[in-house]
Design an enzyme around this catalytic site. Structure first.
Site, PDB file in Angstrom:
ATOM      1  N   GLU A  56       0.814  -1.220   0.000  1.00  0.00           N
ATOM      2  CA  GLU A  56       0.000   0.000   0.000  1.00  0.00           C
ATOM      3  C   GLU A  56       0.851   1.275   0.000  1.00  0.00           C
ATOM      4  O   GLU A  56       0.452   2.289  -0.574  1.00  0.00           O
ATOM      5  CB  GLU A  56      -0.944   0.010   1.205  1.00  0.00           C
ATOM      6  CG  GLU A  56      -2.066  -1.004   1.133  1.00  0.00           C
ATOM      7  CD  GLU A  56      -1.702  -2.377   1.694  1.00  0.00           C
ATOM      8  OE1 GLU A  56      -2.581  -3.246   1.777  1.00  0.00           O
ATOM      9  OE2 GLU A  56      -0.500  -2.567   2.045  1.00  0.00           O
ATOM     10  N   LYS A  63     -17.417  -1.315   5.704  1.00  0.00           N
ATOM     11  CA  LYS A  63     -17.822  -2.329   4.734  1.00  0.00           C
ATOM     12  C   LYS A  63     -19.331  -2.332   4.490  1.00  0.00           C
ATOM     13  O   LYS A  63     -19.788  -2.421   3.340  1.00  0.00           O
ATOM     14  CB  LYS A  63     -17.357  -3.704   5.218  1.00  0.00           C
ATOM     15  CG  LYS A  63     -17.577  -4.833   4.211  1.00  0.00           C
ATOM     16  CD  LYS A  63     -16.930  -6.126   4.697  1.00  0.00           C
ATOM     17  CE  LYS A  63     -17.039  -7.221   3.629  1.00  0.00           C
ATOM     18  NZ  LYS A  63     -16.348  -8.469   4.063  1.00  0.00           N
ATOM     19  N   PHE A  79     -11.385  -7.672  13.911  1.00  0.00           N
ATOM     20  CA  PHE A  79     -10.272  -8.114  13.076  1.00  0.00           C
ATOM     21  C   PHE A  79      -9.942  -7.047  12.044  1.00  0.00           C
ATOM     22  O   PHE A  79     -10.819  -6.539  11.338  1.00  0.00           O
ATOM     23  CB  PHE A  79     -10.637  -9.429  12.383  1.00  0.00           C
ATOM     24  CG  PHE A  79      -9.583  -9.925  11.427  1.00  0.00           C
ATOM     25  CD1 PHE A  79      -8.353 -10.375  11.881  1.00  0.00           C
ATOM     26  CD2 PHE A  79      -9.828  -9.940  10.056  1.00  0.00           C
ATOM     27  CE1 PHE A  79      -7.386 -10.829  11.005  1.00  0.00           C
ATOM     28  CE2 PHE A  79      -8.875 -10.396   9.163  1.00  0.00           C
ATOM     29  CZ  PHE A  79      -7.648 -10.842   9.643  1.00  0.00           C
ATOM     30  N   GLN A  80      -8.675  -6.681  11.966  1.00  0.00           N
ATOM     31  CA  GLN A  80      -8.147  -5.675  11.042  1.00  0.00           C
ATOM     32  C   GLN A  80      -8.835  -4.317  11.208  1.00  0.00           C
ATOM     33  O   GLN A  80      -9.059  -3.590  10.248  1.00  0.00           O
ATOM     34  CB  GLN A  80      -8.259  -6.152   9.587  1.00  0.00           C
ATOM     35  CG  GLN A  80      -7.293  -7.305   9.281  1.00  0.00           C
ATOM     36  CD  GLN A  80      -7.135  -7.580   7.800  1.00  0.00           C
ATOM     37  OE1 GLN A  80      -8.035  -7.328   7.008  1.00  0.00           O
ATOM     38  NE2 GLN A  80      -5.996  -8.141   7.415  1.00  0.00           N
ATOM     39  N   MET A 138      24.139   9.108   2.816  1.00  0.00           N
ATOM     40  CA  MET A 138      24.095  10.344   3.587  1.00  0.00           C
ATOM     41  C   MET A 138      24.316  10.072   5.072  1.00  0.00           C
ATOM     42  O   MET A 138      24.942  10.880   5.777  1.00  0.00           O
ATOM     43  CB  MET A 138      22.766  11.070   3.372  1.00  0.00           C
ATOM     44  CG  MET A 138      22.766  12.502   3.887  1.00  0.00           C
ATOM     45  SD  MET A 138      23.967  13.562   3.041  1.00  0.00           S
ATOM     46  CE  MET A 138      23.060  14.004   1.566  1.00  0.00           C
TER      47      MET A 138
END
Length: 617
Positions: free
Chosen positions: A67, A179, A129-130, A494
């Site tokens: 993502e 959802k 969940f999630q 760097m």
């Protein structure tokens, strides 16, 4: 944010539809052609509608491998086009994986709309969940955010999100959709672009006339003016106006990392980038100017160095659309809040009305002085007998692909790229404010998807590239012909340079050699053309072969391991106190030795600061 309902035209037909359909249809109505994302359970109703929309044509989804890559791709898409970039992620880890990309866009003022799936409404707050509170997590990182509570809110939310993302100072907007809201049906009435009424959101576009008049007076009086141009000029498409102002008064122009491309660096008035790794002549100029005209810039610490010594002798005109930035770090004598393009257009119009051409030699002595600094302290491409320098790689790319769109990752290669590439407007895409390693290749994907007929090159480092190397899979799946060049020194370059300079050469966890993959073989494992360069005589042909290849390429170029990026303004120092400047010897045309009272180094008589230690002479 409170909104006022907007009347719907009588010609619009109401239809029964799901929240997911309303979302996809609304995105299509707002001109979205490409979405970067990754599916998951909570966002599946939206992907189900996306499946139908893709089959019908007009909108397409790019499946990224992480993502974060999707957020950076949407970011690159937006920077290269000026349009709003769109990315999708599911709830929980999918949403949190977007956070770095959202923060990157926010810091660099990039217009994005981020859509996240969420657990069903009844499960919110139950540690389902999630489940994560992505609305709360991203609150400090977005320009605005929404959580859909009813499906009929979605069309208006999308219209408002696009309007907010791309007006005023641009930025990312989040829409979180549970959802069940995606599945629920309602009487769908489309909301077209611009059908929004946000009483509390009215960005100031036109500059204050009195302040513009004050700015004109200072411009007419100044003998050592300097234009300091940031990313706001890119966002406002104000390149032509900056050029006209510079040429009218013969004002030298320096840009920030975000402002690259806003002024042609081939132009005699162009000084390149200023700041920590800016050109010496730009940094000397900002230290000695008597008038600083800041255009769409925010006085970032990597630009200013020690703030109280930044343009310490100058009066300041600050033009910016975000009132929060004006006076935040440096109080200007002339603050002008407004759209950069409109403010400059008004200012130039006033000049035409007054028809008072400035004296032809008003800034000549100043420009001559800057030209001496330019001759004394040029950017150089070092060559070594047995190994390539990183600068040679950048210079070769600039030579063979001067008109390409370039993205970078973050580190030494980014600074060398900023020094040696001379880009056109929107052809420079780099994470400036957040400094996000792993940004380059996903951002290049977004640029290439938006501009399929352009050459797009990502310049990365061996450490940065490994942050999001999985996006090689996306390049392979869609045949996205991004050319990625790894400037490979085996280090977090760097970090190593700072450890050498400021931490007693204690190289803690910065060497990347052990565990580094064979990048050529890695590319081939993804079905992508991989190449490697180890010698100078291979470089030119390898770059030409890479550019000629009809598809994605990964080019691994091995360079000198301990090359440092100079000039460099050390932390806490003024811009005139640069490390790594070359010694300047007398030239027989008025240059004489001038010993530094601090270190004894002999400097040209025309120098204002010691090239060895930075002390004022």
């Amino acid at each position: 944010m409170t909104t006022t309902p907007v009347a719907t035209p009588n010609s619009v037909l109401v239809r029964r539809a799901s929240g997911a359909f309303a979302l996809i249809d609304s995105l299509r109505r707002h001109g979205v052609e490409h979405i970067f994302g990754y599916p998951g359970g909570a966002i599946l109703p939206i992907y189900d509608e996306l499946y139908r929309a893709e089959a019908a044509g007009g909108i397409s989804h790019i499946l990224v491998r992480h993502e974060q890559g999707g957020a950076h791709a949407a970011d690159g898409y937006a920077r290269a086009t000026g349009k709003v970039g769109v990315c999708f992620g599911t709830s929980g880890p999918g949403a949190t994986n977007l956070v770095t990309g959202i923060a990157t866009a926010q810091m660099d003022s990039v217009p994005m709309v981020v859509i996240t799936g969420q657990v069903p409404s009844h499960a919110i707050g139950s540690d389902a969940f999630q489940e994560t509170d992505i609305f709360g997590i991203t609150l400090p990182l977005v320009k605005h955010s929404y959580v859909a509570r009813r499906p009929d809110q979605i069309p208006q939310m999308v219209a408002e999100a696009f309007y907010i993302a791309q007006t005023g100072r641009p930025g990312p907007v989040l829409i979180d959709i549970p959802k069940d809201i995606g599945l629920a049906e309602f009487d769908y009435v489309p909301v077209e672009p611009g059908q929004v009424n946000l009483p509390g959101y009215k960005p100031t576009i036109k500059g204050n006339p009195r302040q513009i008049n004050h700015a004109l007076r200072l411009l007419r009086q100044s003998e050592r003016p300097l234009l300091y141009v940031g990313g706001g000029a890119i966002t406002a498409n104000a390149h032509a106006e900056v050029l006209r102002l510079a040429e009218y008064f013969q004002i030298p122009v320096t840009t920030t990392l975000m402002g690259k491309g806003s002024f042609d660096e081939h132009h005699p008035l162009g000084l390149g980038m200023l700041g920590m790794h800016g050109t010496a002549y730009a940094n000397f100029a900002v230290s000695e100017c008597d008038l600083l005209i800041a255009v769409g810039a925010r006085f970032d610490d990597r630009v200013t160095g020690k703030l109280d010594e930044f343009a310490a002798r100058a009066q300041v005109i600050h033009i910016d659309i975000d009132p929060a930035e004006v006076g935040k770090n440096r109080s200007p004598q002339v603050p002008i809040v407004g759209d950069v393009k409109q403010v400059l257009t008004t200012l130039l119009h006033r000049l035409e009305e007054e028809n008072q051409v400035p004296p032809p030699n008003q800034t000549k002595a100043w420009r001559d002085r800057i030209d001496r600094w330019r001759r004394d302290y040029p950017l150089v491409v070092p060559t070594y007998p047995d190994v390539l320098s990183p600068q040679e790689v950048i210079f070769e790319l600039a030579t063979q692909a001067p008109h390409a769109y370039y993205t970078t990752d973050v580190g030494q290669h980014q600074m060398w790229s900023a020094q040696f590439l001379k880009n056109g407007p929107r052809q420079w895409v780099s994470s400036a404010g957040l400094g996000t390693m792993g940004f380059g290749m996903p951002a290049a994907m977004g640029v290439q998807v938006a501009l399929p007929n352009e050459t797009v090159i990502c310049i990365s480092g061996d450490a940065s590239f490994q942050m999001n190397l999985q996006e090689l899979g996306t390049l392979a799946q869609y045949g996205i012909p991004v050319k990625t060049v790894i400037v490979n020194n085996g280090w977090q370059g760097m970090v190593r340079q700072w450890q050498q300079a400021f931490h007693g050469e204690r190289y803690s966890s910065s060497n990347m050699e052990v565990g580094m993959p064979d990048f050529e073989v890695l590319a081939q494992a993804y079905g992508i053309k991989g190449m490697v360069v180890r010698d100078r005589d291979q470089l030119s042909m390898a770059v030409a072969t890479m550019l000629a290849h009809d598809g994605p390429v990964l080019l691994d170029v091995h360079v000198r391991r301990d090359e440092n990026c100079y000039p460099m303004v050390a932390p806490g120092k003024g811009n005139h106190q640069m490390l790594g400047l070359p010694e300047v010897h007398g030239t027989g045309d008025g240059y004489g030795p001038d010993p530094c009272v601090n270190c004894g180094h002999q400097n040209p008589s025309t120098s204002n600061f010691c090239s060895e230690c930075g002390t004022k002479l």
